[in-house]
Structures are given as C-alpha cells and as structure tokens.
Design an enzyme around this catalytic site. Structure first.
Site, mmCIF file in Angstrom:
data_model
loop_
_atom_site.group_PDB
_atom_site.id
_atom_site.type_symbol
_atom_site.label_atom_id
_atom_site.label_comp_id
_atom_site.label_asym_id
_atom_site.label_seq_id
_atom_site.Cartn_x
_atom_site.Cartn_y
_atom_site.Cartn_z
ATOM 1 C CG LEU A 1 -1.104 -16.644 0.699
ATOM 2 C CD1 LEU A 1 -2.240 -17.639 0.909
ATOM 3 C CD2 LEU A 1 -0.156 -16.678 1.912
ATOM 4 C CD GLU B 1 8.726 -16.186 2.217
ATOM 5 O OE1 GLU B 1 8.578 -16.936 3.196
ATOM 6 O OE2 GLU B 1 9.287 -16.541 1.165
HETATM 7 C C1 LIG Z 1 8.998 -8.804 -5.070
HETATM 8 C C2 LIG Z 1 7.874 -9.478 -4.335
HETATM 9 C C3 LIG Z 1 7.762 -10.865 -4.390
HETATM 10 C C4 LIG Z 1 6.710 -11.512 -3.748
HETATM 11 N N1 LIG Z 1 6.570 -12.876 -3.874
HETATM 12 C C5 LIG Z 1 5.433 -13.471 -3.416
HETATM 13 C C6 LIG Z 1 5.166 -14.864 -3.683
HETATM 14 O O1 LIG Z 1 5.989 -15.568 -4.292
HETATM 15 N N2 LIG Z 1 3.982 -15.396 -3.276
HETATM 16 C C7 LIG Z 1 3.045 -14.651 -2.605
HETATM 17 O O2 LIG Z 1 1.995 -15.197 -2.278
HETATM 18 N N3 LIG Z 1 3.271 -13.339 -2.315
HETATM 19 C C8 LIG Z 1 4.435 -12.741 -2.706
HETATM 20 N N4 LIG Z 1 4.658 -11.404 -2.447
HETATM 21 C C9 LIG Z 1 3.625 -10.631 -1.748
HETATM 22 C C10 LIG Z 1 4.003 -10.238 -0.324
HETATM 23 O O3 LIG Z 1 4.025 -11.379 0.503
HETATM 24 C C11 LIG Z 1 2.991 -9.169 0.136
HETATM 25 O O4 LIG Z 1 3.309 -7.981 -0.577
HETATM 26 C C12 LIG Z 1 3.037 -8.943 1.642
HETATM 27 O O5 LIG Z 1 2.508 -10.042 2.322
HETATM 28 C C13 LIG Z 1 2.256 -7.694 2.060
HETATM 29 O O6 LIG Z 1 0.978 -7.675 1.501
HETATM 30 P P1 LIG Z 1 0.478 -6.356 0.731
HETATM 31 O O7 LIG Z 1 1.523 -5.975 -0.249
HETATM 32 O O8 LIG Z 1 -0.891 -6.607 0.235
HETATM 33 O O9 LIG Z 1 0.451 -5.239 1.839
HETATM 34 P P2 LIG Z 1 -0.741 -4.932 2.868
HETATM 35 O O10 LIG Z 1 -1.175 -6.172 3.545
HETATM 36 O O11 LIG Z 1 -1.773 -4.121 2.162
HETATM 37 O O12 LIG Z 1 0.015 -4.021 3.926
HETATM 38 C C14 LIG Z 1 0.266 -2.622 3.748
HETATM 39 C C15 LIG Z 1 0.821 -2.065 5.059
HETATM 40 O O13 LIG Z 1 -0.159 -2.245 6.110
HETATM 41 C C16 LIG Z 1 0.422 -2.956 7.188
HETATM 42 N N5 LIG Z 1 -0.589 -3.816 7.814
HETATM 43 C C17 LIG Z 1 -1.452 -4.674 7.212
HETATM 44 N N6 LIG Z 1 -2.208 -5.302 8.128
HETATM 45 C C18 LIG Z 1 -1.802 -4.849 9.336
HETATM 46 C C19 LIG Z 1 -2.188 -5.120 10.695
HETATM 47 N N7 LIG Z 1 -3.132 -6.019 11.014
HETATM 48 N N8 LIG Z 1 -1.564 -4.418 11.681
HETATM 49 C C20 LIG Z 1 -0.570 -3.540 11.392
HETATM 50 N N9 LIG Z 1 -0.161 -3.252 10.151
HETATM 51 C C21 LIG Z 1 -0.773 -3.907 9.146
HETATM 52 C C22 LIG Z 1 1.545 -3.775 6.557
HETATM 53 O O14 LIG Z 1 2.524 -4.165 7.515
HETATM 54 C C23 LIG Z 1 2.089 -2.790 5.533
HETATM 55 O O15 LIG Z 1 2.951 -1.890 6.173
HETATM 56 C C24 LIG Z 1 5.763 -10.751 -3.020
HETATM 57 C C25 LIG Z 1 5.900 -9.350 -2.947
HETATM 58 C C26 LIG Z 1 6.926 -8.722 -3.595
HETATM 59 C C27 LIG Z 1 7.014 -7.210 -3.524
#
Ligand SMILES: Cc1cc2nc3c(=O)[nH]c(=O)nc-3n(C[C@H](O)[C@H](O)[C@H](O)COP(=O)(O)OP(=O)(O)OC[C@H]3O[C@@H](n4cnc5c(N)ncnc54)[C@H](O)[C@@H]3O)c2cc1C
Length: 386
Positions: free
Chosen positions: A126, A364
């Site tokens: 995703l 997640e």
């Molecule tokens: C080890 C690891 C394994 C993973 N495995 C998977 C997987 O198998 N499949 C998959 O699809 N993804 C996976 N992920 C991805 C993970 O789900 C995302 O990192 C997570 O959803 C956050 O997205 P981002 O890193 O882009 O952070 P961002 O969305 O850029 O967020 C950055 C910060 O902004 C905040 N923020 C963002 N939007 C808002 C809002 N509207 N209001 C308030 N605060 C907000 C967030 O809470 C966070 O603090 C994995 C990540 C890691 C590190």
C-alpha cells in the site's frame, strides 16, 4: 457479554503457542536481530504450527480459529520476537484475510493454501515513497490493456517484500476518482517488470524483511484483480482492521515479555544487600507495566470479541492498536530502567523490545491516525484532512 474466561481449547492453544515460542523463537531472536537475518527456516516452523492463516477457513488450509484465539497465538509470538510476529500479522491479517473476504473462489484456491502452509509468503503493497498516512493518494497507476492491466509505480517499506511470491498491490486506475479509483491486484512477484530492493539499518525489527518494490509496466490478467475496480480502498481498510488487531495483540506480548523479564531480574539483582524487587520505586515500575499490559490485553480482547460477533469494530480496533502499541513502547522503556545498565545491551531482551516496539506506533496507521479515527467516531467530524 464479553467472557474473559478462556475455553479449554483456547487454553491449550495458548499453552502450545507459549511452548513453541520458548522452544523455537526465543533462542533465535537475539542472533537474528544482531545479524539482520530473516529466518526463513523459523518462518516455515511457524507455518507448520498452523500460525500463518490461523483465521482462514479450514477448506483453504487455515485453522479457522476465532479472533480471540488468534490474539492468544500472536501475543505469544510477539513476546518471543516482533520480527516473526510481523510475518504472522502480514501474511495472516493483511494478505490472507483480504483474500478470504474479497477474493474470487479461484483466487482463494490458488493462493490461500500456499500462504497458510508457508509454501508462499505474501506482502501488502500500500505505502509508497510519497504516500503514507494519506493512503488514498496513490501514485502507482494501473492502466487497462488488452485482456488485463499494466501496473507502474513504486511501493515503500513493504514487509516481506523480498521473499514474497505474491504481492497485493494497490494502484490508482483513474486519479480523478481519488479513493474510488483504487484497485487491488494479486501480483505474482515473478512477473516481468516486478523487482525489489532490501531496506537495511532499521532501528528495530532487524530480523524482519523490509523492501522497496518497483513495478515497471507489470502486466497481469483480469483474473488478478481482486474485487471490483474501486474496491481497493475498502480492501485496504478492511485489511488494516485485521492487521491493526494483530499488531495490538503482538504488542501485548511485548508488554508481557517486559513484565516477565523485569520481575525475574528484580528478584535476582541485589543492591544495598537486598533484591531490587524489595524497593518500592522498583515495584512501582513493575506495577505500571502490569497495569499497561492488562489494559492493553483487555482492549484487544474486546476488539476480538466484536470481530467474532460480527459487530462493527473499526474504532475499537484503533483504540486497541493505539493503546497497546504505546503501552509496548512505555513498558519496554521502563523494563530497561528496571534492568539498569544491563538493560542497555542485548544480554536481556528488553532493549530489543524497545527497538522493535517503536515501529508499531508507525505502521498500519500511526498513533496520530488512530486518534483521528477515534476522534471521528466520537464527533462525527472527519479531521483527517483539516
Ligand atoms: C518497518 C516497516 C514496515 C512496514 N511495512 C509495511 C507494509 O508491509 N505494507 C505497507 O503498505 N506499508 C508498510 N509500512 C509503512 C507504514 O505503514 C507507514 O510508514 C505509515 O503508514 C506512515 O506513513 P509515512 O511513513 O509515509 O508517514 P507520513 O504519513 O508521512 O507521516 C509523518 C508524520 O505525520 C503525521 N501525519 C500524517 N498525516 C497526518 C494527519 N492527517 N494528521 C495528523 N498527523 C498526520 C503522522 O502521524 C506522522 O507522525 C511499514 C513501515 C515500516 C517502518
């Protein structure tokens, strides 16, 4: 009414998972973490126990246990090693449960038995480099071609991506439709144009595989589409309802592991000529961990009960995920405190618990996203987008 008493069958499954974890997972956890080794041999043992796809119907190779029983298994594995717990959460909750709910009969028969037996691993694609919390804003595109689809784009942070035979790929079919244009494809990873790259140097979950996926004009037939075009966002959200539950249950395991390790250490370590367990300030730390653990477990159990009853549970699952993941970080931090300097090296599991717990408030759905789901539920106002 929620009944907190385990049935005889649940108790047996819990004891079996506990023994298995202590015998097979715990002895390998530290070395796999140290060596950043994704232990496929151990994954196969987990599959052989029926722990991949435990909630999948028996006719497709699963064990067909209910959600509460699933949590008992995941908690034990999470206590042993979060990297292995991630395998269970991804394969069972994100991949298998999506196929069970949204797949065609052919798709179920093709993939579920392989996933449950460990013959194939599956990953959930995703997140993208530019798309995390705002999951409807996908840049990966799927275009219609003769008899099928051509998919192009990139996925980021995908657990098990380098080892999976199957990737659930979420792609946009029509950007103007936003989340209504998203489709979910079952993509065999040996398809031309599909490639992966390993992501290393993580803070924790070092024994887990994490990948960047590239899809360069990957062509799949119509039969690879799961559900209808436009169902993709709903599929992702329903997968996360199961995945968040699994993460929460795993975090209860981390909390319990922190309690177990800290109680044992506090009774054995002496200072001022007496065990540190006899100091009130140490008991305070232990008591706080116990309360966090019990509260998290109760919330997971409630979410599981709602799932088993077929009642709406998205908010309750978010509450359990938010609470249990933050509790795991807190407990692990406190457990290091109880261990003093010894907690700062990997002779004891507590520093790994902290490093491994840290990702659970991110993946997640971050803790902020869980709070926005809960806030939306109590106010009726969607604050996800200001
Ligand atoms: C080890 C690891 C394994 C993973 N495995 C998977 C997987 O198998 N499949 C998959 O699809 N993804 C996976 N992920 C991805 C993970 O789900 C995302 O990192 C997570 O959803 C956050 O997205 P981002 O890193 O882009 O952070 P961002 O969305 O850029 O967020 C950055 C910060 O902004 C905040 N923020 C963002 N939007 C808002 C809002 N509207 N209001 C308030 N605060 C907000 C967030 O809470 C966070 O603090 C994995 C990540 C890691 C590190």
């Amino acid at each position: 009414m929620i009944d907190f008493e385990l049935t005889d069958e649940q108790r047996l499954i819990q004891e079996t998972a506990r023994d298995f974890t202590d015998r097979e997972i715990v002895p390998r956890a530290r070395d796999n973490d140290r060596n950043e080794h994704f232990d496929t041999e151990l994954v196969q043992k987990i599959a052989d126990m029926g722990y991949l796809g435990a909630i999948v119907p028996e006719e497709y190779g699963g064990r067909e246990v209910d959600y509460r029983t699933y949590a008992l298994i995941v908690e034990e594995i999470g206590r042993g090693c979060s990297a292995m717990r991630t395998v269970v959460s991804v394969v069972t909750s994100l991949v298998c449960s999506s196929i069970v709910r949204w797949g065609s009969e052919e798709q179920k028969q093709e993939w579920l038995p392989q996933l449950c037996s460990g013959e194939a691993l599956g990953c959930f694609g995703l997140t993208e480099p530019d798309t995390g919390s705002d999951a409807s804003n996908l840049k990966t595109r799927a275009e219609r071609v003769n008899g099928g689809w051509r998919i192009s784009g990139g996925k980021m942070w995908i657990s098990l991506g380098n080892y999976s035979k199957l990737a659930l790929v979420f792609a946009q079919t029509d950007p103007e439709e936003r989340h209504r244009g998203i489709a979910c494809f079952l993509v065999p990873t040996d398809t031309d144009g599909f490639s992966t790259q390993e992501i290393h140097h993580k803070l924790g979950l070092r024994g887990s595989d994490t990948a960047e996926l590239s899809l360069d004009g990957v062509e799949v037939p119509d039969s690879a589409l799961m559900g209808e075009v436009g169902d993709g966002f709903k599929i992702a959200m329903s997968a996360l309802d199961s995945g968040r539950y699994s993460v929460a249950a795993g975090c209860v395991g981390i909390c319990q592991g922190c309690v177990d390790a800290s109680v044992a250490y506090a009774k054995e370590r002496t200072q001022f000529d007496r065990p540190i367990a006899s100091f009130q300030l140490v008991q305070e730390m232990l008591a706080e961990m116990v309360v966090e653990t019990e509260a998290a477990r109760g919330l997971v159990w409630r979410a599981g009960w709602l799932k088993d009853e077929g009642k709406p549970n998205t908010t309750e699952t978010s509450i359990a995920k938010l609470y249990a993941t933050e509790a795991a970080v807190k407990c692990a931090n406190t457990a290091i405190q109880v261990h003093g300097g010894s907690g700062y090296v990997d002779d004891y599991p507590v520093e790994r618990y902290l490093r491994d717990a840290r990702v659970t408030t991110l993946y997640e759905g971050t803790s902020q996203i869980q709070k926005l789901i809960i806030g939306r539920s109590v106010t009726g106002v969607n604050a996800l987008v200001p």
